[in-house]
Write an enzyme that holds these catalytic residues in place. Sequence first.
Site, PDB file in Angstrom:
ATOM      1  N   HIS A  21       0.833  -1.207   0.000  1.00  0.00           N
ATOM      2  CA  HIS A  21       0.000   0.000   0.000  1.00  0.00           C
ATOM      3  C   HIS A  21       0.865   1.253   0.000  1.00  0.00           C
ATOM      4  O   HIS A  21       0.660   2.172  -0.822  1.00  0.00           O
ATOM      5  CB  HIS A  21      -0.917   0.004   1.228  1.00  0.00           C
ATOM      6  CG  HIS A  21      -1.778   1.216   1.340  1.00  0.00           C
ATOM      7  ND1 HIS A  21      -3.049   1.274   0.800  1.00  0.00           N
ATOM      8  CD2 HIS A  21      -1.553   2.434   1.904  1.00  0.00           C
ATOM      9  CE1 HIS A  21      -3.560   2.480   1.034  1.00  0.00           C
ATOM     10  NE2 HIS A  21      -2.673   3.198   1.706  1.00  0.00           N
ATOM     11  N   GLU A  22       1.829   1.292   0.917  1.00  0.00           N
ATOM     12  CA  GLU A  22       2.692   2.473   0.994  1.00  0.00           C
ATOM     13  C   GLU A  22       3.605   2.575  -0.219  1.00  0.00           C
ATOM     14  O   GLU A  22       3.930   3.679  -0.666  1.00  0.00           O
ATOM     15  CB  GLU A  22       3.506   2.442   2.290  1.00  0.00           C
ATOM     16  CG  GLU A  22       2.677   2.431   3.565  1.00  0.00           C
ATOM     17  CD  GLU A  22       1.717   3.607   3.653  1.00  0.00           C
ATOM     18  OE1 GLU A  22       1.987   4.660   3.039  1.00  0.00           O
ATOM     19  OE2 GLU A  22       0.688   3.477   4.339  1.00  0.00           O
ATOM     20  N   HIS A  25       2.034   4.484  -2.918  1.00  0.00           N
ATOM     21  CA  HIS A  25       2.187   5.943  -2.814  1.00  0.00           C
ATOM     22  C   HIS A  25       3.599   6.383  -3.208  1.00  0.00           C
ATOM     23  O   HIS A  25       3.784   7.396  -3.885  1.00  0.00           O
ATOM     24  CB  HIS A  25       1.912   6.407  -1.375  1.00  0.00           C
ATOM     25  CG  HIS A  25       0.511   6.198  -0.914  1.00  0.00           C
ATOM     26  ND1 HIS A  25      -0.585   6.626  -1.630  1.00  0.00           N
ATOM     27  CD2 HIS A  25       0.021   5.617   0.214  1.00  0.00           C
ATOM     28  CE1 HIS A  25      -1.691   6.318  -0.964  1.00  0.00           C
ATOM     29  NE2 HIS A  25      -1.345   5.696   0.152  1.00  0.00           N
TER      30      HIS A  25
END
Length: 400
Positions: A21-22, A25
């Site tokens: 998820h990170e 980004h």
Amino acid sequence: MAFLLGAVAFVVALLLSVMLHEGGHLLPAKRFGMKATQYFVGFGPTLWSTRRGETEYGVKAIPLGGFVKIVGYTPLEEIDPADRPRAFYRQPAGRRAIVIVSGVVVNFVFAFLLLMVMGMTVGVPQSGTVTSTVDEVTPCVPAGQRAACEEGRPRSPAAAAGLRAGDRVVSFNGTPVADWDGLTRAIDKAEPGQTARLVVRRPGVPQPMTLPVTLADVDGQPFVGMSAKVVGGGYDRAGPIGATAFAGRALGRTVAGIGEVAVDLPSAVPRLFSPERESSPGGQVGSVVGATDVSGQIFASDTSSTRDKIALFLSLVVSVNIFLGALNVLPLLPLDGGHLAVVGYERVRAAVNRKRGRPDPGTVDMTRLLPLTYLAVLLLVGLGVLLILADVFNPLKLPE
């Protein structure tokens, strides 16, 4: 040992999901020239870190999430003048939106790929045929439809009537029964407290047997206390096309299920610490603590095959990733959906001003949103703590 292995496996899968998820980004932010100074899994004290270029990568002590620190993620940050051109809030709206949503997209893609792998290796679960033959007799009357038996609870009507595993139900209170659906419909027509005639054929007994069953009341519904024997079922391995179709269907069902949970959760909160916790979709949601415990139960189960355990574990990891993605799209700061809503509002406001011949007012004044942000954080943290306490003192249990 099996329970511990399952718990550790889930923690590893959770950390991988957070990393992805990170990473969703981080990568587009770097691709667009934004400055990212930190990429961490976990919160709290740093256990390990290393620096690669301008970014510090590491692991922190509390495995309850993760973060990427992008310089200027909000205009409220104080940043070095040299970094101002690379600040997040100064980038075009399209690029900011991509960085914001990429984490959610990665979680959904990861869940989809896990389901495809499951379909091609473990296999696609098959429902099988539910017969009118009794597979198991419930020993007691539970406190709720999804609650387990507890010491001191009265015997179930089926147990009191002498029903046995292997009995095939042929009629209920005068209504012929051909399958489990027919039996369920016949039971639903009865009233709690009513004594019904249950006619069964028992292996080794030449004549049908009639058992008087006094129906119990569970959540206002008539309760007998027996489960059906399923014939067939199992798993069928699928090719890439079949696995893709299976993954799409499973993804859709999981998203719909999470929606039901979200709608039901407010009404389920008062039952989180009661035996009726699992009687509704909202009560079945848990924290990281609860999910870790459920993963341990999966690995420690004596009644499930290795194939079942792998399928259940993968399904749990898929659910966590979809939940993580769905939670982050909520239009609440500090979640990803809140930042995306701010970007969208800025673009709509700029378009309206452009039509009116006015200049672009620029970024939103985030100080005006701070009260709502604090409220959202308070609600999310409060709910998280409440679920952790419920999982400690009233843990979720896998069906027997």
